[in-house]
Design an enzyme around this catalytic site. Structure first.
Site: not given
Length: 862
Positions: A335-337, A153
């Site tokens: 982190s992963y948006p 992530s």
């Protein structure tokens, strides 16, 4: 030693992951497609020594499209697109030759580790990569595994190493749900779009939209905007009255009281209340209450909330905000948006994330106080089971990120710090007054503990006038009592933030696709973005939505798409059959399409009121070859020519200017030629409106101008004006622009290469002779004596643009300045400069680019 191929979604991501896993001890090289690098290192893989190759794709490897003839708008009934039209996976970007690149790198590999983004689209790309690589990989022995999926992530050492130590498998069901969405959107969108575009553009000239598109998600998105517009238009203001009282607790201070009845809509009743209260000279305190209240800290940040804030507070469109967030993610800052989750996992290292921010001058004091006093447990939010909430993963400065990148990063960081801060606490004091029989109230708030509002000051409790100390029964003199006349006001146009909220509520699109749908309705000229990022529907957007409501409201209401999204999610969870969902949904929309076609007159009635017919639009420009009357040039997108006498419409190249070309006529059909130009620094070429739409020769395609026409004797054709093969692209021919003097140039008829030459020449002509070295056509140049750059005061010279030393200093390669990409991509194999591959009258052969000429050309064209 095993060879392990690892594939990420973007080149920058591949580099970051490889750097972490190899601890920086890697070698890098460019891949054969030039866009993706390959990073190599040795290490351990599942207890064995291994040689690692880390590379990437550039998003989707493949895209879904109809085969062959079904891509022709003219030859295929749109109704066939629902079931009869076969589809196929094609390379998403053929220029990248991604499949070939993956196969070259995958050949002979023993294992593959997929580092694609961890969402449904990423799972889909996993299987696109596998389809390309599995045929060339070494076959596994026995029950050995060869396919692995990394789940991560963020791009941090901890997360990447943890993903490498806990490899799983790609999820086929999630990939299938994306396949289903792609096929539904392709078939439904193309059928409706083709039908309504051809129908309405063939009737109206001022639609100002090159494509009247329909989309199963796009259209309900537009529907929300038009629904708000309709409420504004139908709004009828009402007059109401408010009683306002002011009391004077002290000599030089006053306190404004709010009327408990709030407002009344009857003037006489309001006047009655005013008369009653005016009889009193003092206001009596009926009660004083004090209550401690809490303003809760925010939930952890998910995609939809980030997009809402970016639009409402930062002034960024959702598409732009998403692009910035993705860049911050690939660079390792956040982190992963793409996540729907607002709840941190139990094992999430909140303190570790917080420590990263301990030295930032903007919030170091707040962060260090939290670390020393202890962080607060974040509120329990929604766990969608996808990714953790959006969180800063490493420290950054404004100088590092700059502009919008910093502004979005700053908000994400402040939001994260706020989630582990204390709630804001304040004391609310409410004093109730009576003036005669009427009750009035005033409220005051005093902050006792600012909590999270220190880091998010825009959420802080506003400072209010302090309330006087008083007890029940106290009397205050009345300063004034008056009646205020006001009117109800209409709602405003939807903001992007409000639209995102509505889309999320009704299940239209996903956290990843919401920005795309909003961007689409803006690009299609269905809405315009006004101040405050409010979305105001255009005339076309309004008429389309009203037309859908008139024919079939379900085409524009969110209900059907929301139901389809639920079915797609069931496919992803393995609870619904891919083929059954696809077949059932397409059957519903096919029936709706047929009903829409049969009932199109209902929408047409609305169009007639708002738009002008073709015959009444545009200005006379060139003569029709059939009736010899003037055709009208319609500039509104898509620009085209219309002959009202023959009732024929002819498409033109877009994104440029069109003017009459010397009143010259095409020898094939007698239509007057027009000249298309992309500007003074761009390309221009003549074209015949009829030939452009109805290619006269077998080797010509629709949308070709005179610079690609293979007519053997026409003075404007490729046969007469072509000089030599393009120095950059594979299929193009450099053609003399006979209208460009005195700043003469030749331009590639496929790509955007332009060669400027022989400035101030009086005449430039293409000779029937060819160069002995490269077989390009020779050029005859005639200069004015006063401006001749030729040696020995010569004014005329004939030679090869590429090989003649006299011409070396008079030739300069440039690239056309285009406002948009070329109106049409060059496809197909070049057939040389004559018709077919033979010689033209005069003996000229097709110009060829000799293999040993490229170095020389590079030296000439600076």
């Amino acid at each position: 030693m095993k060879t392990v191929l690892m594939v990420a979604e973007k080149p920058s991501l591949a580099q970051s992951i490889a750097k972490i896993l190899s601890r920086g001890n890697m070698s890098s090289r460019k891949g054969l497609n030039g866009a993706c690098s390959v990073h190599e290192y040795t290490g351990s893989f599942i207890g064995q020594s291994a040689h690692f190759k880390m590379t990437s794709v550039c998003g989707h490897v493949m895209t879904l499209d109809f085969i062959g003839k079904y891509n022709s708008w003219d030859k295929v009934d749109p109704a066939e697109l629902f079931s009869k039209a076969p589809t196929e996976k094609k390379e998403a970007n053929p220029k990248l030759t991604m499949v070939k690149f993956l196969q070259v790198e995958g050949r002979g590999c023993d294992c593959i580790v997929l580092w694609l983004d961890c969402d449904k689209e990423g799972e889909n790309i996993c299987f696109e990569v596998l389809d390309a690589i599995l045929p060339v990989m070494n076959k596994p022995r026995g029950t050995e595994r060869s396919i692995y999926r990394a789940k991560f992530s963020s791009i941090t050492d901890t997360d990447i190493c943890n993903a490498m130590n806990h490899l799983g498998e790609p999820n086929r069901n999630e990939a299938l749900s994306v396949d289903a969405r792609q096929e539904l959107d392709l078939r439904i969108g193309c059928a409706f779009t083709r039908f309504q575009t051809k129908y309405f553009q063939g009737k109206y000239g001022n639609l100002d939209s090159s494509l009247i598109s329909f989309g199963p998600c796009q259209t309900p998105t537009l529907g929300f905007c038009v629904e708000r517009h309709d409420k504004i238009q139908s709004f009828k203001p009402e007059t109401y009255w408010v009683l306002q009282a002011k009391v004077n607790p002290e000599k030089e201070s006053s306190l404004t009281l709010d009327w408990d009845r709030v407002r009344v809509f009857d003037r006489e009743v309001a006047q009655m209340f005013l008369n009653i209260t005016k009889m009193s000279k003092e206001a009596r305190v009926e009660s004083v209450s004090k209550k401690e209240k809490v303003k809760q800290r925010p939930l952890a940040l998910n995609t939809v909330e980030m997009l809402r804030v970016a639009s409402a507070a930062l002034g960024m469109g959702p598409q732009h905000a998403m692009q910035i967030a993705e860049r911050l993610y690939t660079q390792g800052y956040i982190s992963y948006p793409r996540t729907e989750t607002t709840h941190y996992p139990e094992n999430f290292d909140l303190k570790g994330c917080l420590r990263q921010q301990a030295n930032n001058p903007y919030w170091a004091e707040t962060v260090n106080a939290l670390l020393s006093e202890g962080i607060n447990r974040p509120r329990k939010g929604h766990d969608a089971g996808d990714h953790p909430p959006i969180t800063p993963m490493r420290a950054a400065t404004e100088a590092e990120l700059g502009g919008d990148g910093w502004r979005l990063y700053e908000y994400i960081t402040r939001h994260f710090i706020a989630t582990v801060s204390a709630d804001c606490k304040y004391l609310q004091t409410t004093i109730s007054f009576s003036i005669g029989p009427e009750r009035f109230t005033c409220v005051g708030k005093v902050v006792t503990s600012p909590g999270f509002t220190e880091i998010m000051p825009w959420h802080s409790i506003p400072l209010e006038e302090s309330l006087p100390r008083c007890e029940k029964g106290d009397l205050f003199p009345i300063g004034e009592i008056k009646l205020l006349e006001k009117q109800t006001s209409p709602p405003d146009y939807l903001t992007e933030a409000e639209l995102i909220t509505l889309m999320e509520k009704h299940g239209i699109g996903t956290d990843a696709s919401i920005p795309v749908h909003i961007n689409n309705i803006c690009q299609r000229n269905y809405v315009t973005v006004e101040s405050g990022r409010r979305l105001k529907p255009t005339n076309l957007g309004i008429v389309l939505v009203h037309g859908y409501y008139k024919i079939d409201a379900e085409l524009v209401l969110p209900t059907i798409r929301s139901a389809v999204e639920k079915q797609l999610n069931l496919i992803a969870l393995g609870k619904a059959n891919y083929h059954q969902v696809l077949e059932h949904t397409l059957d519903i929309f096919k029936r709706k399409f047929h009903y829409f076609v049969d009932s199109i007159a209902g929408m047409d009635e609305l169009m007639e009121v708002s738009f002008s017919p073709l015959a009444a639009t545009g200005k006379p420009l060139s003569r029709c070859g059939k009736c010899h009357r003037f055709m009208k040039y319609i500039q509104a997108k898509p620009s085209r020519l219309h002959c009202s006498h023959c009732d024929d419409t002819y498409s033109l190249p877009q994104n440029g200017t069109i003017k009459l070309y010397k009143e010259l006529r095409c020898p094939l059909d007698d239509f007057e030629l027009v000249l298309w130009s992309s500007g003074s620094r761009g390309k221009s070429y003549p074209l015949c409106p009829y030939c452009y739409n109805h290619p006269p020769f077998r080797d010509m395609k629709k949308g070709m101008g005179c610079n690609e026409c293979t007519h053997p004797t026409c003075q404007h054709s490729l046969s007469m004006l072509g000089i030599g093969q393009c120095v950059e692209c594979e299929n193009g021919v450099l053609v003399l622009d006979s209208t460009s003097g005195p700043k003469w140039k030749m331009a590639c008829n496929k790509c955007n290469v332009i060669v400027h030459f022989f400035e101030n020449a009086h005449k430039v002509r293409v000779s029937p002779e060819t160069c002995d070295l490269c077989e390009a056509a020779l050029v005859d140049v005639d200069f004015n004596k006063a401006k001749s750059p030729l040696p020995g005061d010569e004014t005329q010279h004939s030679g090869c643009v590429f090989c003649d030393p006299v011409f070396q200093d008079l030739v300069e390669l440039k690239h056309a300045a285009m406002r948009h990409p070329m109106h049409r991509g060059g496809q197909g194999k070049r057939q040389g400069r004559g018709r077919g591959k033979g010689r033209r009258p005069g003996g000229r052969v097709n110009p060829k680019k000799p293999k040993d000429k490229m170095a020389a050309l590079a030296a000439y064209f600076v």
